[in-house]
Design a protein around this motif. Structure first.
Motif, short mmCIF file in Angstrom:
data_model
loop_
_atom_site.label_atom_id
_atom_site.label_comp_id
_atom_site.label_asym_id
_atom_site.label_seq_id
_atom_site.Cartn_x
_atom_site.Cartn_y
_atom_site.Cartn_z
N ASP B 30 0.69 -1.59 0.28
CA ASP B 30 -0.31 0.10 0.06
C ASP B 30 0.45 0.99 0.09
OD1 ASP B 30 -2.34 1.42 -0.03
OD2 ASP B 30 -1.85 1.71 1.95
N ASP B 31 2.15 1.29 0.74
CA ASP B 31 3.24 2.19 0.77
C ASP B 31 4.72 1.91 0.39
OD1 ASP B 31 3.55 5.24 0.54
OD2 ASP B 31 2.73 5.58 2.29
N ARG B 33 8.50 3.05 1.50
CA ARG B 33 9.51 4.70 2.55
C ARG B 33 10.62 4.08 1.95
NH1 ARG B 33 6.08 7.51 7.61
NH2 ARG B 33 4.29 8.30 6.53
N LEU B 413 7.51 2.00 -4.69
CA LEU B 413 6.52 1.62 -4.42
C LEU B 413 6.33 0.97 -5.72
CD1 LEU B 413 3.60 0.99 -2.57
CD2 LEU B 413 3.12 4.00 -3.60
#
Lengths: 256, 473
Positions: B30-31, B33, B413
Motif C-alpha cells: 500500500d505504501d 518508504r 512503491l
C-alpha cells in the motif's frame, strides 16, 4: 596487449600513484607523531604473530602464504617474460604496497600514513598506492606485481597489537555481503577478483595496525600513533625479505 | 490487517538505508518508504571555516564522486572571489570532471548493476556480484575494470591523486597540464570508446528480456531537471537549468543557476535524514522531479559529440516524449560515458589546454557564492555565505541523490506492488526492489553526508507497525 603489459609498457608505468612525485595530504605524517612514544610499545611483537617463524639461530623468517610459489606471477594472456621485454619483467619484479582508509576517521587513516612513509623512502622496485578505498581497478595494479603488502587499520577489539598475516583470495564459497566489492572491497576479495580476471593472485600480506578510534578527526589515538612507525618497519622487513627471496629465485633460475 | 515489509540494508549502493513496505488489509503493498538512516552534517560543521578550505573539506563528503564536490565548491568560491577562471583552467576542470564521470559510471554499470543485467535478477545472490560477473563474463568485467581505471587515471594524472585531490582551487587549478600527460590520456581514449560502445551494444541487446523491469522500475511521469548549455547541449560542468515534463515539453529553460532557490524547495520528513527537494512552482509533494543521466538525456536537444549523438537518436526511439523508466538510467549512463570520452578528446586537442595561466588570484569580493555542476548522479549545488574575514557563516548543499529522493520512494512503491506478494519477501522481489534504487546509483554518504557501509534492510510491517518479515544484506 594485456592490461598489465600496457600499464607498464607502452605507458611507461605511470599508472601507479608515485607518491614520491605527488607527495600530498599529511606529508611526513610521522612527524605528526613526534609527541607520541616511538618504538614497539604498542601491542604484541610481530615475532609473536603466526606469520613469523623463529629460526634456530634466533632470527626470524616469514612463513609461506598459501598462494606463494608463483614468483613472478604471469597474468593470463601475457607471454613469458623472455618475450615481453624488460617492461613487464620489471613490473613482475615489483612489490606493491597498498595503504588505505579514511583520513577523516582518526585511526582509520593509519594505513595511508604508513603508505606515505614507505613511499618517501623511495625503495627501488617498490610501488606504493595511497587510497581511500579498495576498488576493483586496483586488480590491474595487483596483477602487475610480484607480491602485495596491504596496510590497514584494525579495531583493537580484533587486533590487540600490530600483526602481519598472509592474505588469501577469498574462496568461491565466501559470502559477498555488504563488505564485498561494490564501492569498496577487502584484500581477499580484491585478490580473488584479480585471479578471476587475470589468472594470477600474487602472494599477499596484510599489515594490520591496531586502531582505537574511528570517530571524526584527523589525529591518531596513542595506540595507533605508536604502532605506525612499527608498521613501517614491518613493511620494510617484508620488502627486504621478499627481495632476498627474489634474488635467490633468480640465481636458482640462472643455475637451472 | 495491514502489514509492512522492511528492506534493511540496501546493498550495492553507497551509504546505509532501509526500506519499509506497508501492506494493506488485503495483503497488498500500500505504501513504501526509503529511509536514509545516517547523518553527517557537513553544512553545519563547515561554519566558521575559511572559505578556501571548502573544496578540500566538501570533497571528503564522498570517496566516489569527490571531484564533483570539488568542482561545485570551487565554483562557489570563484564567485566569492568574483573572478573569471582562466580558459585553460576551465578546460582542465572539465577534463577532470570527464574522468570523474567515466570512472563513476563505469563503477555503477559494470560493477554494481551488470551482475543484475547479465547474470539475471533471479540469479543466486551468492554469485550475483562483480566476482560472479568476472567468472561468467570475464571480458566484460575486465572492460569495466579498465574503463574505471581510465577515469581514475585521468584524475590522478591531472591532479596528483585518484581520490580527494587538492588540485582544483578557488580561481582555477593548481598547476598546468603537460604535453606528456595530455598525450598519455589521448592514447587511451580509443580503447575507452571501444569498451563503451561494446557495453552499449551489449545492454541494448538484452533490453527485451527486461520488459517487466522497464515497465515497473520507477516508470512514471515526472519532471526532469539538469544543466544544459545555452544552446541545449549536454553539459556537466556549467550552463543553465532546464526542466522538462514527461512529454519532453520545456517547463523552464535558461534558468540562471544562482536562482536555484526560486525553483527548488527542500522538504524534510521525520523518517529520513535525506531531504526531499521539490520543484517549487508545483509545491510539495507534487513537485517531484528526477535528475541524473536519464534526466540529462531527456532534457538536451543533443549531446554535442558524434558517437553520443548517434546513441541518443536510438535512445529517443524508446518513447515519444521523455524516457520515463528509471531502468534506463543505465542506458543513459552508457551514452554519457561515450560523451565524456569524446569530450575529453576534444578538450585535450585544444592547443590552449597547455597554457600556463591556470589560476586567478584574488581576495574575497563577494559575501555569497553558488557553484553548480552535474555530478555523475545528477545536479549538485553548493551555496556558501562568508563574513568579512572570509569565514563560512552558512552553507547549503543539495546533492544529486537528494533530488531523486521522492522519485526513489515512488519507484520502490511501484516495483514492490509488482513483485512483492503476501507477507514474505522472496529473493527475486528483494533484489528487484533494491535494483530500483541502484538505477539511480544513489550516493547516500553524499546526500546525507554520512559515512556508512553499503547495506540494505527490508522490513514488512502491518499497519500497526508489527514486523512480519525482514531481510538484511
Amino acid at each position: 596487449m594485456n592490461e598489465c603489459a600496457e600499464r607498464t609498457g607502452s605507458l611507461g608505468s605511470p599508472l601507479i600513484l608515485r607518491l614520491r612525485h605527488v607527495y600530498g595530504g599529511r606529508a611526513g605524517c610521522l612527524d605528526d607523531l613526534a609527541a607520541y612514544p616511538k618504538g614497539g610499545s604498542a601491542g604484541a611483537s610481530p615475532s609473536s604473530s603466526a606469520f613469523w617463524e623463529r629460526t634456530s639461530s634466533g632470527g626470524r623468517r616469514f612463513a609461506e602464504p598459501p598462494n606463494a610459489g608463483a614468483h613472478p606471477p604471469r597474468p593470463v594472456g601475457v607471454p613469458a617474460e623472455s618475450s615481453v621485454g624488460p617492461s613487464l619483467a620489471k613490473a613482475a619484479s615489483r612489490i606493491l604496497v597498498i595503504g588505505w582508509g579514511n583520513e577523516l576517521r582518526r585511526d582509520d587513516g593509519a594505513g595511508r600514513c604508513v603508505a606515505r612513509e614507505v613511499a618517501a623512502r623511495e625503495w627501488p622496485d617498490v610501488e606504493v598506492l595511497d587510497v581511500h578505498q579498495l576498488t576493483p581497478e586496483l586488480a590491474l595494479s595487483i596483477c602487475a606485481s610480484r607480491s602485495v603488502i596491504f596496510v590497514d587499520a584494525c579495531p583493537v577489539t580484533e587486533c590487540a597489537g600490530l600483526s602481519v598475516q598472509p592474505v588469501d583470495p577469498v574462496g568461491e564459497e565466501a559470502p559477498f555481503g555488504v563488505s564485498s566489492i561494490g564501492h569498496t572491497g577487502s584484500p581477499g576479495a580484491l585478490l580473488r577478483l584479480t585471479k578471476a580476471l587475470y589468472g594470477v593472485a600474487p602472494p599477499a600480506w596484510l599489515v594490520a595496525i591496531p586502531a582505537e578510534s574511528f570517530d571524526a578527526g584527523d589525529h591518531f589515538s596513542s595506540t595507533t600513533a605508536a604502532a605506525v612507525p612499527e608498521a613501517v618497519r614491518e613493511v620494510e622487513h617484508l620488502v627486504r625479505t621478499m627481495e632476498e627471496r627474489f634474488d635467490e629465485d633468480s640465481r636458482c633460475k640462472a643455475v637451472e | 490487517m495491514s502489514k509492512t515489509i522492511v528492506i534493511d540494508p540496501v546493498t550495492r549502493i553507497e551509504g546505509h538505508s532501509k526500506i519499509t513496505l506497508y501492506l494493506n488489509d488485503a495483503g497488498e503493498v500500500d505504501d513504501a518508504r526509503f529511509h536514509v538512516t545516517q547523518f553527517r552534517g557537513f553544512e553545519k560543521f563547515t561554519e566558521g571555516r575559511p572559505f578556501y578550505e571548502m573544496p578540500a573539506i566538501t570533497a571528503r563528503i564522498c570517496g566516489i564522486c569527490p571531484i564533483s564536490h570539488l568542482l561545485a565548491s570551487a565554483k562557489a568560491c570563484d564567485e566569492l572571489l568574483a573572478v573569471r577562471v582562466p580558459p585553460a583552467a576551465e578546460r582542465l576542470r572539465r577534463v577532470l570532471h570527464m574522468g570523474q564521470t567515466i570512472q563513476s559510471h563505469a563503477l555503477s554499470f559494470f560493477h554494481l548493476s551488470a551482475p543484475d543485467i547479465l547474470l539475471g535478477m533471479d540469479a543466486d545472490p551468492a554469485q550475483r556480484h562483480i566476482l560472479g560477473l568476472a567468472k561468467a563474463h570475464p571480458d566484460i568485467a575486465r572492460d569495466g575494470v579498465w574503463l574505471r581505471m581510465l577515469g581514475q587515471q585521468i584524475i590522478e594524472w591531472l591532479s596528483g591523486k585518484r581520490v580527494h585531490p587538492a588540485w582544483v582551487v578557488p580561481g582555477g587549478v593548481g598547476s598546468p597540464l603537460t604535453a606528456e600527460v595530455r598525450d598519455r590520456i589521448l592514447e587511451m581514449i580509443p580503447r575507452g570508446l571501444d569498451i563503451a560502445q561494446r557495453a552499449l551494444d551489449l545492454f541494448t541487446g538484452v533490453l527485451d528480456t527486461f520488459q517487466k523491469e522497464i515497465d515497473t522500475f520507477a516508470n512514471f511521469p515526472s519532471l526532469f531537471l539538469s544543466l544544459v548549455t545555452k544552446n541545449g547541449e549536454l553539459e556537466l560542468y556549467d550552463g543553465v537549468f532546464r526542466v522538462v515534463d514527461a512529454d519532453r515539453k520545456i517547463v523552464a529553460d535558461q534558468v540562471d543557476t544562482n536562482a536555484y532557490a526560486e525553483y527548488i524547495g527542500e522538504a524534510v520528513e521525520p523518517w529520513s535524514y535525506l531531504k526531499m527537494p521539490y520543484y517549487r512552482p508545483n509545491g510539495y509533494p507534487h513537485g517531484l522531479y528526477r535528475v541524473g543521466p536519464l534526466a540529462r538525456l531527456n532534457n538536451v536537444d543533443r549531446c554535442g559529440t558524434p558517437l553520443a549523438d548517434a546513441a541518443l537518436v536510438e535512445f529517443r526511439k524508446m518513447a515519444e516524449g521523455a524516457v520515463l523508466s528509471s531502468f534506463h538510467f543505465h542506458y543513459a549512463r552508457l551514452i554519457e560515458i561515450l560523451f565524456a570520452l569524446e569530450r575529453t578528446r576534444e578538450l585535450l586537442n585544444d592547443p590552449d589546454i597547455l597554457s600556463t595561466r591556470v589560476r586567478a588570484v584574488a581576495e574575497p569580493n563577494s559575501y555569497e557564492g553558488i557553484g553548480v555542476a552535474e555530478a555523475p548522479r545528477g545536479t549538485l549545488i553548493h551555496h556558501y555565505r562568508i563574513d568579512d574575514e572570509g569565514l563560512i557563516t552558512w552553507a547549503n548543499l543539495i546533492i544529486a541523490t537528494g533530488h531523486n529522493n521522492m522519485a526513489m520512494n515512488r519507484g520502490i512503491l511501484q516495483a514492490a506492488k509488482e513483485f512483492v506478494h503476501g507477507d514474505r519477501i522472496t529473493e527475486g522481489a528483494l533484489n528487484r526492489v533494491e535494483a530500483v534504487i541502484r538505477c539511480y546509483d544513489p550516493c547516500l554518504s553524499c546526500s546525507t553526508h554520512a559515512l556508512g557501509q553499503m547495506a540494505l534492510h527490508l522490513e514488512l510491517k502491518d499497519r500497526e507497525g508489527n514486523v512480519l518479515d525482514e531481510r538484511m544484506r
